[in-house]
Scaffold this motif. Structure first.
Motif, PDB file in Angstrom:
ATOM      1  N   GLU A  50      15.140 -21.411  33.343  1.00 38.70           N
ATOM      2  CA  GLU A  50      15.314 -20.065  33.650  1.00 38.70           C
ATOM      3  C   GLU A  50      15.050 -19.133  32.504  1.00 38.70           C
ATOM      4  O   GLU A  50      15.126 -17.861  32.570  1.00 38.70           O
ATOM      5  N   ILE A  51      14.985 -19.864  31.196  1.00 40.94           N
ATOM      6  CA  ILE A  51      14.793 -18.817  30.023  1.00 40.94           C
ATOM      7  C   ILE A  51      13.027 -18.355  30.013  1.00 40.94           C
ATOM      8  O   ILE A  51      12.282 -19.329  30.256  1.00 40.94           O
ATOM      9  N   GLU A  87       5.217 -19.108   8.604  1.00 41.47           N
ATOM     10  CA  GLU A  87       4.671 -20.257   9.324  1.00 41.47           C
ATOM     11  C   GLU A  87       5.056 -20.109  10.822  1.00 41.47           C
ATOM     12  O   GLU A  87       4.197 -20.267  11.585  1.00 41.47           O
ATOM     13  N   LEU A  88       6.194 -20.003  11.088  1.00 44.21           N
ATOM     14  CA  LEU A  88       6.822 -20.241  12.542  1.00 44.21           C
ATOM     15  C   LEU A  88       6.346 -18.904  13.054  1.00 44.21           C
ATOM     16  O   LEU A  88       5.455 -19.015  14.415  1.00 44.21           O
ATOM     17  N   ASP A 102       9.135  -6.970  18.781  1.00 45.78           N
ATOM     18  CA  ASP A 102      10.379  -5.904  18.713  1.00 45.78           C
ATOM     19  C   ASP A 102      11.486  -6.902  19.227  1.00 45.78           C
ATOM     20  O   ASP A 102      12.644  -6.601  18.830  1.00 45.78           O
ATOM     21  N   ARG A 103      11.128  -7.613  20.271  1.00 47.02           N
ATOM     22  CA  ARG A 103      12.246  -8.014  21.030  1.00 47.02           C
ATOM     23  C   ARG A 103      12.570  -9.892  20.870  1.00 47.02           C
ATOM     24  O   ARG A 103      13.504 -10.273  21.388  1.00 47.02           O
ATOM     25  N   VAL A 104      11.613 -10.324  20.218  1.00 48.37           N
ATOM     26  CA  VAL A 104      11.554 -11.654  20.137  1.00 48.37           C
ATOM     27  C   VAL A 104      11.745 -12.019  18.603  1.00 48.37           C
ATOM     28  O   VAL A 104      10.745 -11.852  17.814  1.00 48.37           O
ATOM     29  N   TYR A 105      12.846 -12.734  18.332  1.00 50.25           N
ATOM     30  CA  TYR A 105      13.400 -12.799  16.701  1.00 50.25           C
ATOM     31  C   TYR A 105      12.840 -14.023  16.375  1.00 50.25           C
ATOM     32  O   TYR A 105      12.349 -14.931  17.022  1.00 50.25           O
ATOM     33  N   VAL A 106      12.798 -14.269  14.914  1.00 51.26           N
ATOM     34  CA  VAL A 106      12.363 -15.437  14.371  1.00 51.26           C
ATOM     35  C   VAL A 106      13.447 -16.595  14.877  1.00 51.26           C
ATOM     36  O   VAL A 106      13.036 -17.703  14.926  1.00 51.26           O
ATOM     37  N   SER A 107      14.538 -16.261  15.163  1.00 48.48           N
ATOM     38  CA  SER A 107      15.702 -17.124  15.396  1.00 48.48           C
ATOM     39  C   SER A 107      15.249 -17.808  17.078  1.00 48.48           C
ATOM     40  O   SER A 107      15.548 -18.884  17.292  1.00 48.48           O
ATOM     41  N   ASP A 108      14.812 -16.829  17.883  1.00 49.48           N
ATOM     42  CA  ASP A 108      14.195 -17.453  18.936  1.00 49.48           C
ATOM     43  C   ASP A 108      13.191 -18.451  18.995  1.00 49.48           C
ATOM     44  O   ASP A 108      13.089 -19.257  19.620  1.00 49.48           O
ATOM     45  N   SER A 114      12.231 -25.950  18.076  1.00 48.25           N
ATOM     46  CA  SER A 114      13.424 -27.120  17.937  1.00 48.25           C
ATOM     47  C   SER A 114      13.476 -27.871  19.371  1.00 48.25           C
ATOM     48  O   SER A 114      13.556 -29.064  19.280  1.00 48.25           O
ATOM     49  N   TRP A 115      13.696 -26.967  20.480  1.00 50.76           N
ATOM     50  CA  TRP A 115      13.995 -27.235  21.817  1.00 50.76           C
ATOM     51  C   TRP A 115      12.574 -28.255  22.262  1.00 50.76           C
ATOM     52  O   TRP A 115      12.631 -29.242  22.825  1.00 50.76           O
ATOM     53  N   TYR A 116      11.347 -27.694  22.010  1.00 49.56           N
ATOM     54  CA  TYR A 116      10.079 -28.525  22.125  1.00 49.56           C
ATOM     55  C   TYR A 116      10.409 -29.740  21.611  1.00 49.56           C
ATOM     56  O   TYR A 116      10.080 -30.857  22.206  1.00 49.56           O
ATOM     57  N   ASN A 117      10.533 -29.623  20.263  1.00 42.44           N
ATOM     58  CA  ASN A 117      10.564 -31.235  19.533  1.00 42.44           C
ATOM     59  C   ASN A 117      11.482 -32.175  19.908  1.00 42.44           C
ATOM     60  O   ASN A 117      11.271 -33.256  20.066  1.00 42.44           O
ATOM     61  N   MET A 118      12.732 -31.488  20.262  1.00 41.16           N
ATOM     62  CA  MET A 118      13.554 -32.637  21.098  1.00 41.16           C
ATOM     63  C   MET A 118      13.217 -33.238  22.411  1.00 41.16           C
ATOM     64  O   MET A 118      13.226 -34.415  22.564  1.00 41.16           O
ATOM     65  N   MET A 119      12.590 -32.123  23.201  1.00 40.31           N
ATOM     66  CA  MET A 119      11.991 -32.880  24.457  1.00 40.31           C
ATOM     67  C   MET A 119      10.727 -33.697  24.370  1.00 40.31           C
ATOM     68  O   MET A 119      10.457 -34.673  24.803  1.00 40.31           O
TER      69      MET A 119
END
Length: 168
Positions: A50-51, A87-88, A102-108, A114-119
């Motif tokens: 849903e994200i 780099e990110l 403006d709405r997608v931050y580096v933390s996002d 991180s999630w992709y690499n976990m999966m």
């Protein structure tokens, strides 16, 4: 394992797979180490299906971004979420060129990698290759209902038969 049952739980590191519903919440299993965790109904839980990420023209589903990363990396791991911010951002812009800076931050962006690499470590990225379904409508109540039907029915207690009254 269904990717529609992958969860991110606020305050808990990593990703989890929804297993079963309980009276007070549900049980989730970590994709990283396989440990099970009881999650209360008051916990802030997000289904990865849903994200979405903001773009200049609308939104793009996270799983579609995962598909793009999987295609670029041939199902291998992506850049580490611990790389430098520059780099990110450059890597992410190569995958989603029209993302809304403006709405997608580096933390996002760090969470995405991180999630992709976990999966990817859990061998779940092959699902993202090929045509990605972006119109999947997913209802959390449906997952809970589906999980509830998978539970084993409880055995009924044996009761003593009532004695019949004798007529006088």
């Amino acid at each position: 394992m269904s990717v529609e049952k992958v969860l991110a739980i606020s305050g808990k590191p990593g990703l989890y797979e929804l297993k079963i519903q309980t009276r007070s919440g549900f049980i989730a299993e970590s994709l990283v180490d396989g440990k099970k965790l009881t999650v209360g109904l008051r916990s802030n839980v997000s289904l990865l299906s849903e994200i979405s990420i903001y773009t200049q023209t609308g939104e793009i589903k996270l799983f579609e971004i995962f598909g793009r990363i999987a295609n670029k990396e041939s199902n291998g791991p992506a850049i580490s979420h611990k790389a430098s911010d520059a780099e990110l951002v450059a890597y992410f812009a190569g995958i989603v060129p029209d993302y809304d800076a403006d709405r997608v931050y580096v933390s996002d962006i760090k969470k995405v990698f991180s999630w992709y690499n976990m999966m990817q470590k859990a061998n779940m990225v092959a699902v993202f290759n090929g045509p990605v379904q972006t119109s999947t409508v997913f209802d959390e109540a449906e997952v809970i209902e589906e999980v509830a039907t998978e539970e084993k029915p409880k055995a009924k207690k044996a009761t003593k038969p009532k004695a019949k009254k004798e007529e006088e």
